[in-house]
Design an enzyme around this catalytic site. Sequence first.
Site, PDB file in Angstrom:
ATOM      1  N   ARG A 158     -10.279  37.309  -8.125  1.00  0.00           N
ATOM      2  CA  ARG A 158      -9.559  38.062  -7.089  1.00  0.00           C
ATOM      3  C   ARG A 158      -9.720  39.545  -7.333  1.00  0.00           C
ATOM      4  O   ARG A 158      -9.646  39.995  -8.481  1.00  0.00           O
ATOM      5  CB  ARG A 158      -8.045  37.768  -7.160  1.00  0.00           C
ATOM      6  CG  ARG A 158      -7.637  36.397  -6.746  1.00  0.00           C
ATOM      7  CD  ARG A 158      -6.252  36.095  -7.305  1.00  0.00           C
ATOM      8  NE  ARG A 158      -6.255  36.125  -8.763  1.00  0.00           N
ATOM      9  CZ  ARG A 158      -5.150  36.144  -9.522  1.00  0.00           C
ATOM     10  NH1 ARG A 158      -3.967  36.149  -8.966  1.00  0.00           N
ATOM     11  NH2 ARG A 158      -5.231  36.160 -10.836  1.00  0.00           N
ATOM     12  N   LYS A 208     -16.018  26.064  -2.964  1.00  0.00           N
ATOM     13  CA  LYS A 208     -15.656  27.474  -2.824  1.00  0.00           C
ATOM     14  C   LYS A 208     -15.001  27.751  -1.463  1.00  0.00           C
ATOM     15  O   LYS A 208     -13.928  28.340  -1.362  1.00  0.00           O
ATOM     16  CB  LYS A 208     -16.900  28.358  -3.012  1.00  0.00           C
ATOM     17  CG  LYS A 208     -16.703  29.821  -2.700  1.00  0.00           C
ATOM     18  CD  LYS A 208     -15.699  30.464  -3.640  1.00  0.00           C
ATOM     19  CE  LYS A 208     -15.175  31.763  -3.107  1.00  0.00           C
ATOM     20  NZ  LYS A 208     -15.533  32.913  -3.852  1.00  0.00           N
ATOM     21  N   ASN A 212     -10.878  28.716  -0.719  1.00  0.00           N
ATOM     22  CA  ASN A 212     -10.401  29.900   0.000  1.00  0.00           C
ATOM     23  C   ASN A 212      -9.683  29.518   1.293  1.00  0.00           C
ATOM     24  O   ASN A 212      -8.659  30.099   1.639  1.00  0.00           O
ATOM     25  CB  ASN A 212     -11.566  30.850   0.301  1.00  0.00           C
ATOM     26  CG  ASN A 212     -11.849  31.786  -0.869  1.00  0.00           C
ATOM     27  OD1 ASN A 212     -11.185  31.723  -1.896  1.00  0.00           O
ATOM     28  ND2 ASN A 212     -12.841  32.646  -0.729  1.00  0.00           N
ATOM     29  N   LYS A 255       3.591  33.906  -0.221  1.00  0.00           N
ATOM     30  CA  LYS A 255       4.317  35.148   0.068  1.00  0.00           C
ATOM     31  C   LYS A 255       4.056  35.534   1.520  1.00  0.00           C
ATOM     32  O   LYS A 255       2.920  35.821   1.897  1.00  0.00           O
ATOM     33  CB  LYS A 255       3.816  36.265  -0.850  1.00  0.00           C
ATOM     34  CG  LYS A 255       4.827  36.621  -1.936  1.00  0.00           C
ATOM     35  CD  LYS A 255       4.256  37.610  -2.894  1.00  0.00           C
ATOM     36  CE  LYS A 255       4.147  38.999  -2.285  1.00  0.00           C
ATOM     37  NZ  LYS A 255       3.476  39.944  -3.199  1.00  0.00           N
ATOM     38  N   CYS A 264     -13.023  38.191   1.784  1.00  0.00           N
ATOM     39  CA  CYS A 264     -13.260  36.768   1.507  1.00  0.00           C
ATOM     40  C   CYS A 264     -12.576  35.818   2.497  1.00  0.00           C
ATOM     41  O   CYS A 264     -13.255  35.085   3.220  1.00  0.00           O
ATOM     42  CB  CYS A 264     -12.821  36.446   0.092  1.00  0.00           C
ATOM     43  SG  CYS A 264     -13.604  37.512  -1.113  1.00  0.00           S
TER      44      CYS A 264
HETATM   45  C1  UGA Z   1      -9.803  35.578  -2.822  1.00  0.00           C
HETATM   46  C2  UGA Z   1      -9.447  34.369  -3.710  1.00  0.00           C
HETATM   47  O1  UGA Z   1      -8.093  34.462  -4.145  1.00  0.00           O
HETATM   48  C3  UGA Z   1     -10.356  34.297  -4.935  1.00  0.00           C
HETATM   49  O2  UGA Z   1     -10.077  33.116  -5.673  1.00  0.00           O
HETATM   50  C4  UGA Z   1     -11.817  34.270  -4.449  1.00  0.00           C
HETATM   51  O3  UGA Z   1     -12.713  34.253  -5.530  1.00  0.00           O
HETATM   52  C5  UGA Z   1     -12.091  35.516  -3.624  1.00  0.00           C
HETATM   53  O4  UGA Z   1     -11.188  35.516  -2.487  1.00  0.00           O
HETATM   54  C6  UGA Z   1     -13.524  35.438  -3.151  1.00  0.00           C
HETATM   55  O5  UGA Z   1     -13.857  34.562  -2.362  1.00  0.00           O
HETATM   56  O6  UGA Z   1     -14.363  36.193  -3.692  1.00  0.00           O
HETATM   57  P1  UGA Z   1      -9.224  38.195  -2.875  1.00  0.00           P
HETATM   58  O7  UGA Z   1      -9.719  38.199  -1.464  1.00  0.00           O
HETATM   59  O8  UGA Z   1      -9.733  39.210  -3.826  1.00  0.00           O
HETATM   60  O9  UGA Z   1      -9.534  36.759  -3.568  1.00  0.00           O
HETATM   61  O10 UGA Z   1      -7.650  38.390  -2.860  1.00  0.00           O
HETATM   62  P2  UGA Z   1      -6.348  37.446  -2.812  1.00  0.00           P
HETATM   63  O11 UGA Z   1      -5.497  37.775  -3.949  1.00  0.00           O
HETATM   64  O12 UGA Z   1      -6.715  36.026  -2.641  1.00  0.00           O
HETATM   65  O13 UGA Z   1      -5.624  37.969  -1.479  1.00  0.00           O
HETATM   66  C7  UGA Z   1      -6.220  37.821  -0.195  1.00  0.00           C
HETATM   67  C8  UGA Z   1      -5.258  38.277   0.880  1.00  0.00           C
HETATM   68  O14 UGA Z   1      -4.154  37.386   1.006  1.00  0.00           O
HETATM   69  C9  UGA Z   1      -4.643  39.663   0.621  1.00  0.00           C
HETATM   70  O15 UGA Z   1      -4.620  40.384   1.829  1.00  0.00           O
HETATM   71  C10 UGA Z   1      -3.235  39.354   0.163  1.00  0.00           C
HETATM   72  O16 UGA Z   1      -2.315  40.385   0.421  1.00  0.00           O
HETATM   73  C11 UGA Z   1      -2.934  38.106   0.982  1.00  0.00           C
HETATM   74  N1  UGA Z   1      -1.887  37.245   0.391  1.00  0.00           N
HETATM   75  C12 UGA Z   1      -2.088  36.637  -0.800  1.00  0.00           C
HETATM   76  C13 UGA Z   1      -0.705  37.029   1.106  1.00  0.00           C
HETATM   77  O17 UGA Z   1      -0.505  37.562   2.212  1.00  0.00           O
HETATM   78  N2  UGA Z   1       0.250  36.191   0.568  1.00  0.00           N
HETATM   79  C14 UGA Z   1       0.070  35.587  -0.631  1.00  0.00           C
HETATM   80  O18 UGA Z   1       0.987  34.825  -1.050  1.00  0.00           O
HETATM   81  C15 UGA Z   1      -1.125  35.812  -1.328  1.00  0.00           C
END
Ligand code: UGA
Length: 434
Positions: A158, A208, A212, A255, A264
């Site tokens: 992430r 993968k 996601n 959340k 992603c």
């Molecule tokens: C995501 C996946 O979590 C990784 O496992 C994956 O490797 C990566 O994509 C990828 O495909 O390369 P990332 O996009 O960096 O990672 O970030 P996340 O932490 O997953 O958050 C994604 C979005 O969801 C953000 O906008 C975040 O604010 C939102 N989010 C996340 C929520 O609105 N609520 C949550 O409970 C969690």
Amino acid sequence: MNILIIGTGYVGITMILAFAEMGNRVTGYDTDREKVNRLNMGLLPIHEPELKETLSKHLQHNRIVFSADAEKSIQHNDVIFICVGTPARADGGANLRYIKLAAEQIGRYINGYKLVVIKSTAPVGTQQKMVRWISLAQIHYNNVLHPFDVSSNPEFLREGNALADALNPDRVIIGSTSKRATDILKTIYNKAACPVFITRPKEAELIKYASNAFLATKISFINELSRLCDKMGVDVREVASGMGMDKRIGSLFLKAGIGYGGSCFPKDVSALLWEASNQQISLSILEKVAEINRSQPIYLMARLKERLGGFSNRIIAVLGVSFKPDTDDIRESPAIGIIQKLLAEKAVVRVHDPVARVPAQLFDYGVEECVSPRLAAKDADAIVICTDWPQYSKLNWPQMKKIMKFPCILDGRNMLSAKTMRRIGFDYMGVGSR
Ligand code: UGA
């Protein structure tokens, strides 16, 4: 082991550092010479915790080098990880242009056995295509044909947590039917204390996308539920906490907020939907997931508009532009859509983010970028929190209230305590929170 990483984006840079930390000698190849020069000087193109210090440590010890020379890079390394981007095409499918280019270069410069590992998020069937592309390039450029394997090894890191995730993964997925390739990958990952799951390349590729898509589904589920919570005066945070205690559900990615963004989830959900329609299959749950994500910021803006009686000439302070904290990445950030909506409705928009920058074209529409949340909030009619940067929870909120014209706040990430904010005197609106 000598490892080559092709592509120095988020995943590429993180993997270069992670493999160096695991004791390997790593070359990072990129076509962009200027980027390569800067990386060799320890200058990173991204904001991400821990990367800068780790990079300078390994550059000093000559365990990492960056190069724009494809021939040398490929010939000096027998294990090659492909970490190039697979951006979305206009129709939602994944664009494999950069993967194909890497395959052609490998086929052209191959000088002995190579293990090619696809780490980029690539659709089912990409491993097979890669084998074909490398073979065709070999036949075209070489008299001698060298053996090679192509495996799939998707990455689950992430942004904002990239190096820690790469060094301590929950699992390593290896998609390979070759024992030689699997043995090499098992050796590379033997320092990662986690299960290694070996499967066929096609399954690895789908794992993968499905992972996601499932995480995006959890987010859209809780976001849609938050709308019901708003109507019924129920706190979605409490509901999510109670649900999350069930191990079968889990507390993470529940959340509620303004929707998911980044490079992603939106792209991978679209790519999976595109693939499904290509196969004449309907993934109706995922269609809804994407639709809820599109409408979540619109729903929240409508609530704020109703509270303010319109946006025209109202001063709105937007806190946070990046799609999540600890990154300067604004790709698909819901904050951008929110800023555009406010501008379209003739609001005066002031923006603060600790590291991310507003896209240049928005300045033409009058967005003001502020160096502090305080400057953004001065005389404002409302604050909208778009990114849950931890520093926003530590702001002096009583003082912020004093400098605002009207103390309305839409906490789009549910990061503040509704009770405290109301006690201070804010007209506090959360996402599905009382
Ligand atoms: C995501 C996946 O979590 C990784 O496992 C994956 O490797 C990566 O994509 C990828 O495909 O390369 P990332 O996009 O960096 O990672 O970030 P996340 O932490 O997953 O958050 C994604 C979005 O969801 C953000 O906008 C975040 O604010 C939102 N989010 C996340 C929520 O609105 N609520 C949550 O409970 C969690």
